[in-house]
Scaffold this motif. Structure first.
Motif, PDB file in Angstrom:
ATOM      1  N   HIS A 144       0.809  -1.212   0.000  1.00 24.73           N
ATOM      2  CA  HIS A 144       0.000   0.000   0.000  1.00 24.73           C
ATOM      3  C   HIS A 144       0.848   1.270   0.000  1.00 24.73           C
ATOM      4  O   HIS A 144       0.434   2.284  -0.532  1.00 24.73           O
ATOM      5  CB  HIS A 144      -0.925   0.014   1.219  1.00 24.73           C
ATOM      6  CG  HIS A 144      -2.011  -1.014   1.145  1.00 24.73           C
ATOM      7  ND1 HIS A 144      -3.063  -0.903   0.276  1.00 24.73           N
ATOM      8  CD2 HIS A 144      -2.195  -2.178   1.808  1.00 24.73           C
ATOM      9  CE1 HIS A 144      -3.867  -1.945   0.406  1.00 24.73           C
ATOM     10  NE2 HIS A 144      -3.353  -2.726   1.333  1.00 24.73           N
ATOM     11  N   MET A 182      -4.193   2.178  -7.181  1.00 27.96           N
ATOM     12  CA  MET A 182      -5.567   2.366  -7.619  1.00 27.96           C
ATOM     13  C   MET A 182      -6.257   3.437  -6.773  1.00 27.96           C
ATOM     14  O   MET A 182      -6.126   3.464  -5.554  1.00 27.96           O
ATOM     15  CB  MET A 182      -6.335   1.046  -7.531  1.00 27.96           C
ATOM     16  CG  MET A 182      -5.803  -0.031  -8.451  1.00 27.96           C
ATOM     17  SD  MET A 182      -6.681  -1.599  -8.238  1.00 27.96           S
ATOM     18  CE  MET A 182      -8.303  -1.140  -8.856  1.00 27.96           C
ATOM     19  N   GLN A 183      -6.968   4.326  -7.432  1.00 22.15           N
ATOM     20  CA  GLN A 183      -7.712   5.362  -6.728  1.00 22.15           C
ATOM     21  C   GLN A 183      -8.971   4.768  -6.095  1.00 22.15           C
ATOM     22  O   GLN A 183      -9.555   3.822  -6.615  1.00 22.15           O
ATOM     23  CB  GLN A 183      -8.089   6.482  -7.697  1.00 22.15           C
ATOM     24  CG  GLN A 183      -6.890   7.182  -8.307  1.00 22.15           C
ATOM     25  CD  GLN A 183      -6.040   7.888  -7.262  1.00 22.15           C
ATOM     26  OE1 GLN A 183      -6.551   8.329  -6.226  1.00 22.15           O
ATOM     27  NE2 GLN A 183      -4.750   7.983  -7.513  1.00 22.15           N
ATOM     28  N   GLN A 184      -9.387   5.360  -4.978  1.00 22.58           N
ATOM     29  CA  GLN A 184     -10.515   4.830  -4.234  1.00 22.58           C
ATOM     30  C   GLN A 184     -11.756   5.704  -4.405  1.00 22.58           C
ATOM     31  O   GLN A 184     -11.661   6.918  -4.558  1.00 22.58           O
ATOM     32  CB  GLN A 184     -10.177   4.718  -2.747  1.00 22.58           C
ATOM     33  CG  GLN A 184      -9.148   3.639  -2.441  1.00 22.58           C
ATOM     34  CD  GLN A 184      -9.018   3.397  -0.953  1.00 22.58           C
ATOM     35  OE1 GLN A 184      -9.444   4.204  -0.145  1.00 22.58           O
ATOM     36  NE2 GLN A 184      -8.433   2.267  -0.582  1.00 22.58           N
ATOM     37  N   GLU A 240     -15.708   5.907  -2.602  1.00 22.65           N
ATOM     38  CA  GLU A 240     -16.639   5.403  -1.594  1.00 22.65           C
ATOM     39  C   GLU A 240     -18.077   5.545  -2.095  1.00 22.65           C
ATOM     40  O   GLU A 240     -18.468   6.608  -2.573  1.00 22.65           O
ATOM     41  CB  GLU A 240     -16.488   6.190  -0.290  1.00 22.65           C
ATOM     42  CG  GLU A 240     -15.242   5.860   0.495  1.00 22.65           C
ATOM     43  CD  GLU A 240     -15.222   6.579   1.828  1.00 22.65           C
ATOM     44  OE1 GLU A 240     -15.691   6.001   2.830  1.00 22.65           O
ATOM     45  OE2 GLU A 240     -14.757   7.730   1.866  1.00 22.65           O
ATOM     46  N   LEU A 272     -18.232  -1.281  -9.846  1.00 26.31           N
ATOM     47  CA  LEU A 272     -17.561  -2.465  -9.311  1.00 26.31           C
ATOM     48  C   LEU A 272     -16.850  -3.257 -10.409  1.00 26.31           C
ATOM     49  O   LEU A 272     -15.862  -3.950 -10.135  1.00 26.31           O
ATOM     50  CB  LEU A 272     -18.576  -3.366  -8.599  1.00 26.31           C
ATOM     51  CG  LEU A 272     -19.129  -2.837  -7.277  1.00 26.31           C
ATOM     52  CD1 LEU A 272     -20.261  -3.723  -6.767  1.00 26.31           C
ATOM     53  CD2 LEU A 272     -18.031  -2.746  -6.227  1.00 26.31           C
ATOM     54  N   THR A 289      -9.955  -0.081 -12.928  1.00 24.79           N
ATOM     55  CA  THR A 289      -8.941   0.939 -12.655  1.00 24.79           C
ATOM     56  C   THR A 289      -9.153   1.684 -11.347  1.00 24.79           C
ATOM     57  O   THR A 289      -8.336   2.519 -10.976  1.00 24.79           O
ATOM     58  CB  THR A 289      -8.910   1.956 -13.806  1.00 24.79           C
ATOM     59  OG1 THR A 289     -10.218   2.542 -13.949  1.00 24.79           O
ATOM     60  CG2 THR A 289      -8.509   1.282 -15.117  1.00 24.79           C
ATOM     61  N   ILE A 290     -10.250   1.412 -10.630  1.00 21.81           N
ATOM     62  CA  ILE A 290     -10.478   2.062  -9.349  1.00 21.81           C
ATOM     63  C   ILE A 290     -10.906   1.024  -8.317  1.00 21.81           C
ATOM     64  O   ILE A 290     -11.385  -0.051  -8.669  1.00 21.81           O
ATOM     65  CB  ILE A 290     -11.554   3.165  -9.431  1.00 21.81           C
ATOM     66  CG1 ILE A 290     -12.908   2.579  -9.856  1.00 21.81           C
ATOM     67  CG2 ILE A 290     -11.129   4.292 -10.349  1.00 21.81           C
ATOM     68  CD1 ILE A 290     -14.046   3.565  -9.749  1.00 21.81           C
ATOM     69  N   GLU A 291     -10.718   1.367  -7.057  1.00 21.31           N
ATOM     70  CA  GLU A 291     -11.130   0.501  -5.948  1.00 21.31           C
ATOM     71  C   GLU A 291     -12.375   1.091  -5.302  1.00 21.31           C
ATOM     72  O   GLU A 291     -12.373   2.242  -4.874  1.00 21.31           O
ATOM     73  CB  GLU A 291     -10.010   0.376  -4.927  1.00 21.31           C
ATOM     74  CG  GLU A 291     -10.330  -0.563  -3.781  1.00 21.31           C
ATOM     75  CD  GLU A 291      -9.185  -0.704  -2.794  1.00 21.31           C
ATOM     76  OE1 GLU A 291      -9.425  -1.174  -1.671  1.00 21.31           O
ATOM     77  OE2 GLU A 291      -8.053  -0.313  -3.150  1.00 21.31           O
ATOM     78  N   VAL A 292     -13.455   0.317  -5.255  1.00 30.14           N
ATOM     79  CA  VAL A 292     -14.735   0.799  -4.748  1.00 30.14           C
ATOM     80  C   VAL A 292     -15.024   0.172  -3.390  1.00 30.14           C
ATOM     81  O   VAL A 292     -14.936  -1.046  -3.225  1.00 30.14           O
ATOM     82  CB  VAL A 292     -15.880   0.453  -5.726  1.00 30.14           C
ATOM     83  CG1 VAL A 292     -17.219   0.932  -5.162  1.00 30.14           C
ATOM     84  CG2 VAL A 292     -15.624   1.072  -7.094  1.00 30.14           C
ATOM     85  N   SER A 293     -15.366   1.010  -2.410  1.00 27.21           N
ATOM     86  CA  SER A 293     -15.787   0.513  -1.100  1.00 27.21           C
ATOM     87  C   SER A 293     -17.259   0.846  -0.912  1.00 27.21           C
ATOM     88  O   SER A 293     -17.735   1.903  -1.350  1.00 27.21           O
ATOM     89  CB  SER A 293     -14.955   1.139   0.022  1.00 27.21           C
ATOM     90  OG  SER A 293     -15.076   2.548   0.019  1.00 27.21           O
TER      91      SER A 293
END
Length: 333
Positions: free
Chosen positions: A31, A76-78, A80, A180, A184-188
């Motif tokens: 990270h 990867m950009q996050q 929310e 989802l 290219t991005i991380e989704v929470s």
């Protein structure tokens, strides 16, 4: 252990040259460290079952020529995603409310047409909506893809974003599914209360009896099983209600009773039973409207369906069916 490395990608073996890529095993490094390493070494591959999980010193002791090439690690950009629940701000979980109130991130909402959004706006919380996209597009899928593209581009540009949607993010939210699937991005996901619990309570139905939850903007007649409870969500306006009505009229009589459910679980909740033919004549339809179709209990209403014919044949050919039908074959018929 910190500093350990492990096999990351495919091993290429060409005669005596083995090329392996490694990255740090430590989650902290994954990270925080912007560097990954490519390790190349020359070694005769005499055993195809060589185990490649080794430390850097192991390779040095093996008399291999080790070279390191620094390579940028892709971070990867996050993004929310928060559910606003199905009702008013009083029903919003305290933790989610505080997050929306105190965050320094940009907050985007799919639509401003929601009681919670109105309350947050009165408290001075700045929200940006995508309502204008609905006015510009000719179909919902185009809108959802455009919203997804906008959010992904802003996240890649380094913006810290919160995307808020009505209800629960994982219930009937096409934009969330598209996000989802974006690599290219991380989704929470932070859940909001789904309106289904309140819907079952208000309609006094038990979904264990058989339940279908249908998107009114994208469904086909073949999906519908009239022996179960059917709920159409996203009946935004008269046009969508008309599409639902015309599809149902292919199988059900014009005077079949259906329920228009509005703002379920809130103080503005209303349930109105109307004849099927009048479904699209209700002028109070909104993004909080659903349509409930009770199960068909009169079998004669479904005699025209092919599934009914199959059921009759199954009974006639079954162990307790007609002796003559049970004896028949393709040749005898």
């Amino acid at each position: 252990m910190h500093g350990k490395i492990f096999y990351k990608s495919a091993v290429t073996i060409a005669s005596t040259i083995v090329i392996i890529r490694f990255r740090c095993r430590c989650f902290r490094c994954v990270h925080l460290s912007p560097w990954a390493y490519s390790v190349s070494f020359s070694k005769r591959a005499t055993n195809s079952n060589v185990t490649f999980r080794k430390s850097i010193n192991d390779f040095k002791r093996a008399n291999s020529k080790v070279t390191f090439r620094k390579k940028r690690w892709v971070i990867m950009q996050q993004l929310e995603v928060i559910g606003l629940g199905a009702g008013t701000i009083e029903q919003l979980p305290l933790g989610i409310y505080k997050k929306l109130r105190d965050t320094k991130k940009e907050i985007y909402v799919r639509t401003k047409e929601h009681p919670v959004v109105e309350s947050l706006h009165k408290e001075g919380i700045q929200l940006k909506s995508f309502d204008s996209y609905y006015e510009e597009a000719t179909d919902f899928l185009t809108v959802y893809k455009k919203i997804t593209k906008t959010l992904v581009e802003k996240a890649k540009a380094g913006e810290h974003l919160i995307y808020a949607v009505p209800g629960h993010p994982m219930l009937a939210e096409k934009t969330v599914q598209l996000l989802l699937n974006e690599p290219t991005i991380e989704v929470s996901i932070l859940g909001g209360q789904s309106y289904l619990d309140d819907l079952f309570t208000s309609l006094r139905i038990d979904p264990i009896e058989g339940f279908q939850f249908i998107d009114a903007t994208a469904f086909s007649r073949e999906q519908l099983n009239y022996t179960q409870h059917i709920v159409f969500s996203q009946v935004y306006n008269e046009l969508i209600a008309s599409e639902v009505k015309l599809t149902l009229l292919e199988d059900l009589p014009y005077d079949y009773k259906v329920a228009i459910v509005e703002a379920v679980g809130t103080e503005y909740e209303s349930i109105t039973y109307v004849n099927l033919e009048a479904l699209d004549r209700n002028t109070s339809l909104s993004n909080l409207t659903s349509v409930y179709v009770p199960p068909v209990t009169d079998d004669t209403l479904l005699y025209h369906q092919f599934s009914t014919l199959r059921g009759v044949i199954r009974r006639l050919r079954g162990p307790d069916g007609c002796p003559w039908d049970r004896k028949q074959t393709h040749e005898s018929l």
